[in-house]
Design a protein around this motif. Structure first.
Motif, short mmCIF file in Angstrom:
data_model
loop_
_atom_site.label_atom_id
_atom_site.label_comp_id
_atom_site.label_asym_id
_atom_site.label_seq_id
_atom_site.Cartn_x
_atom_site.Cartn_y
_atom_site.Cartn_z
N PRO A 205 -4.36 -8.39 8.07
CA PRO A 205 -4.60 -7.02 7.63
C PRO A 205 -3.77 -6.63 6.40
O PRO A 205 -4.26 -5.93 5.52
CB PRO A 205 -4.21 -6.18 8.85
N GLU A 206 -2.53 -7.12 6.33
CA GLU A 206 -1.68 -6.79 5.18
C GLU A 206 -2.23 -7.42 3.90
O GLU A 206 -2.21 -6.79 2.84
CB GLU A 206 -0.25 -7.27 5.43
N VAL A 207 -2.69 -8.65 4.00
CA VAL A 207 -3.26 -9.33 2.83
C VAL A 207 -4.47 -8.55 2.33
O VAL A 207 -4.60 -8.26 1.14
CB VAL A 207 -3.63 -10.79 3.15
N SER A 208 -5.35 -8.17 3.25
CA SER A 208 -6.56 -7.43 2.87
C SER A 208 -6.22 -6.06 2.29
O SER A 208 -6.79 -5.65 1.28
CB SER A 208 -7.48 -7.26 4.08
N GLN A 209 -5.29 -5.35 2.92
CA GLN A 209 -4.92 -4.02 2.44
C GLN A 209 -4.26 -4.07 1.06
O GLN A 209 -4.33 -3.11 0.30
CB GLN A 209 -3.99 -3.33 3.44
#
Length: 185
Positions: free
Chosen positions: A142-146
């Motif tokens: 999720p952090e990579v995508s955000q």
């Protein structure tokens, strides 16, 4: 050969620090390991993360790792590449403004950057993954995508290179991850 910087902190993943440190030296690179607020000769505690069939990794005490550089004395201009191990340390190292500035300096200079497992947390905090294909421990997806990156769900033994970034999900990817990083160096 290249001069490589590794940024570590207490409870860095043991294999993700020690194996790259030794392997990169074995192929002829100079490797300096630093930690914010610590000097050469100080130690960081490591943690051993293992995959034993549970819903997430297990964690056991690792070794003491002796630093060979002083964080306050390093500059991106002195190094050809940066390596960021995983473990628990990235979750708090990403809060250090100087760590973030250092990562951004490597990225701005298009120097090779390798990150494994939770090391992606530092990359996302430094805002250097936008438009890049990035692997990491799945909990970091999720952090990579955000942060504008494309999270790549690859086998735990694989790594991915996109431009100057070389990333992998965890320490079982060391052969692929370190080979791809070495090729960029």
């Amino acid at each position: 050969m290249a001069n490589v910087l590794i940024i570590a902190g207490d409870f860095v993943e043991d294999y993700e620090l020690m194996v790259p440190f030794q392997a990169l030296q074995m192929v002829g690179h100079q490797v300096t390991v630093v930690c914010p607020d610590k000097m050469a000769g100080d130690t960081v505690k490591t943690a051993i993360h293992d995959f034993e069939g549970d819903q997430t990794y297990t964690e056991k005490p690792g070794h003491l790792f002796s630093l060979n550089g002083a964080f306050a004395e390093v500059s991106a201009t002195d190094f050809d590449g940066l390596l960021i191990p995983g473990g628990r340390s990235p979750e708090y190292l990403r809060l250090n403004a100087t760590v973030i500035e250092l990562v951004q300096a490597f990225a701005d200079s298009n120097k090779p950057i390798a990150a494994v497992c939770h090391g992606a947390q530092i990359l996302t905090a430094a805002n250097v993954v936008k438009g890049k294909r990035v692997s990491a421990y799945p909990a970091c997806a999720p952090e990579v995508s955000q942060a504008g990156g494309e999270y790549c769900d690859i086998a735990v033994t694989e790594a991915i290179t996109d431009g100057n970034l070389v990333t992998a999900p965890a320490w079982p990817a060391h052969p692929a991850w370190l080979a791809q990083f070495n090729a960029l160096l």
